[in-house]
Design an enzyme around this catalytic site. Structure first.
Site, short mmCIF file in Angstrom:
data_model
loop_
_atom_site.label_atom_id
_atom_site.label_comp_id
_atom_site.label_asym_id
_atom_site.label_seq_id
_atom_site.Cartn_x
_atom_site.Cartn_y
_atom_site.Cartn_z
N ARG A 162 0.83 -1.21 0.00
CA ARG A 162 0.00 0.00 0.00
C ARG A 162 0.86 1.25 0.00
NH1 ARG A 162 -2.53 0.96 4.26
NH2 ARG A 162 -1.11 -0.45 5.31
N THR A 163 1.85 1.29 0.87
CA THR A 163 2.70 2.48 0.95
C THR A 163 3.48 2.68 -0.35
OG1 THR A 163 2.93 2.18 3.32
CG2 THR A 163 4.56 3.59 2.27
N LYS A 203 22.69 -10.08 -0.46
CA LYS A 203 24.09 -10.49 -0.71
C LYS A 203 25.01 -9.95 0.38
CE LYS A 203 23.56 -10.58 -5.73
NZ LYS A 203 23.70 -9.64 -6.85
N ARG A 238 11.86 2.27 2.78
CA ARG A 238 11.21 1.52 3.85
C ARG A 238 12.19 0.46 4.30
NH1 ARG A 238 5.64 1.13 5.57
NH2 ARG A 238 5.34 -0.78 6.72
N HIS A 254 6.84 6.84 10.59
CA HIS A 254 6.25 6.71 9.27
C HIS A 254 5.62 8.07 8.98
CE1 HIS A 254 4.58 5.08 5.77
NE2 HIS A 254 3.69 4.25 6.24
#
Ligand SMILES: [Zn+2]
Lengths: 154, 305
Positions: free
Chosen positions: B54-55, B83, B104, B132
């Site tokens: 959604r974000t 990695k 994020r 957020h």
């Protein structure tokens, strides 16, 4: 007896004596101040009797004089440390350590999910309470309190 | 107006009241005219070290509506982090490719760290349980759009107030606007002490309630959150209380005309679907507002407005 006790750690001509270090934190103080990397004479004693605290440690460093911001780095591991500045075998100045407003390195963030505990990031705290130590992490914004204080391995 | 150009957006606590209002005004302009090619020719690095569909969609919609292009990854499996590349190296590299980074990351504080390593502004799209800020901005925008103001409101926060990052950030941001808070939660998920102390220090009134009941008649905003089973130390306790935090249509009967129900989504069952058709349900519009709020934030840090 008093003179005997003093002899346990020899006198210095010029330099700094750091007294009232909690014995268990002696080596942390040495590392934080970088005393393991200097070339002048250092003597120290641990597990000495103290009226103020159970067992204290003392460090005598020749030819080294600390700036406030340097010495204040030990305030969390040795909050009651007392500095004696020695010139010509005489104490010319006494001072206590104070907790600075920001602390970079030295302390670990208590939050296991903090970026500082998972990537190679130097910790950075803003001191929000000096009496009952409370440090707000510059990164995760969580507060590390006195009981949660852990020091970085060096 | 304080300079926001080239500044990273890491925490809602970095915004002054004036800056918040400025962003909300910009968002309003984008709501009126959502297609403005201000980002034409610019590339945005969208780094999702954990998935959040959604974000990510909201950000990508915002960037596309501004005419910008997106490069990046949508979960860490497709990034070089698997990695063993450090966050620092990823940011050092991407900030040489892109004009802006949206990130994020599951680690708390990762956004602040990334902003210190980056050559271009970083917008935090969520750093673990910490911050957020674009969610908070869209919540503030939704409140202002529905109430016509941010000042002097009765804000009810319901559900998981202990772990709910969105309610903590919203509480901090609203503290600039003379609110009265009501916290409705099970005993185990009450608002943490540090936030209540903050309110007390700032003379902001708050009330705590154990149950969702007719007290909501006073509300201007009801901000619902999910009560998750795994947050309870005793699963029996969850079973006992779970229905006490479900909002149903008939409970809205005595509420004020201006009252609106907000939810950061996704919803599970804490808002009964019979609420959806009520004019007081605002959570889907709230999600849409996220696009405008993000357009506004991007425009501000890129110095486009
Ligand atoms: Zn931290």
């Amino acid at each position: 007896m008093a003179s005997n006790k003093e002899l346990k750690v020899s006198a210095i001509e010029n330099g700094t004596v750091i007294d009232h270090i909690p014995s268990e934190n002696l080596f942390k103080v040495i590392t934080i101040l970088g005393l393991d990397k200097i070339s002048t004479q250092i003597t120290f004693g641990a597990n000495l009797d103290s009226k103020k605290q159970g067992r204290k440690a003392i460090i005598k460093v020749s030819e080294v004089f600390f700036q406030d911001h340097e010495i204040n780095k030990i305030s969390l591991v040795a909050p009651h440390a007392r500095l004696n500045v020695i010139k010509n075998f005489e104490v010319v100045e006494k001072s206590d350590v104070t907790i600075p407003d920001t602390i970079v390195g030295i302390v670990k963030c208590f939050n296991p999910k903090c970026v500082t505990n998972n990537e190679a990031v130097t910790t950075h705290f803003n001191v929000i309470n000096k009496k009952e130590v409370a440090l707000r992490c510059h990164y995760c914004e969580k507060i590390t309190t006195q009981e949660e204080l852990r020091f970085e391995a060096s | 107006m304080p300079e926001m150009k080239n500044r990273s957006l890491v925490s809602i606590n970095d915004f002054s009241k004036e800056e918040i209002l400025h962003i909300l005004d910009l968002a309003e302009e984008f709501e009126v005219n959502p297609n403005q090619k201000l980002l034409e020719g610019k590339v945005v690095g969208s780094l999702f070290f954990e998935p959040s569909t959604r974000t990510r969609l909201s950000f990508e919609t915002a960037i596309n509506r501004l005419g910008g292009r997106v490069v990046g990854f949508s979960d860490s499996a497709s990034s070089s982090a698997t990695k063993g590349e450090s966050l620092k190296d990823t940011i050092q590299m991407v900030s040489r490719y892109a004009d802006l980074i949206v990130m994020r990351h599951p680690l708390e504080g990762s956004a602040r760290y990334a902003s210190e390593q980056s050559l271009v502004p970083v917008i935090n799209a969520g750093d673990g349980a910490n911050q957020h800020p674009t969610q908070t901005m869209l919540d503030l925008y939704s409140i202002r759009q529905t109430q016509g103001k941010l000042d002097d409101l009765n804000i009810f926060m319901v559900g998981d107030l202990k772990y709910g990052r969105t309610v903590h950030s919203l509480l901090m941001a609203l503290s600039n606007f003379n609110p009265t808070f009501h916290f409705v939660s099970p005993e185990e998920l009450r608002m943490p002490r540090e936030y209540k102390l903050f309110l007390e220090e700032h003379g902001i009134p708050y009330y705590e309630h154990g149950e969702l009941s007719e007290i909501i008649d006073e509300a201007d905003i009801i901000y619902m959150t999910r009560v998750q089973k795994e947050r309870f130390s005793d699963p029996m306790e969850y079973e006992r209380v779970k229905n006490a935090y479900v909002l149903k249509r008939n409970m809205l009967k005595g509420t004020k005309d201006n009252m609106r129900v907000l939810h950061p989504l996704p919803r599970v069952n804490e808002i009964h679907t019979d609420v959806d058709s009520s004019p007081k349900a605002y959570y889907f519009d709230q999600a849409k507002n996220g696009v405008y709020a993000r357009m506004a934030l991007i425009a501000a840090v890129m110095g486009l407005m």
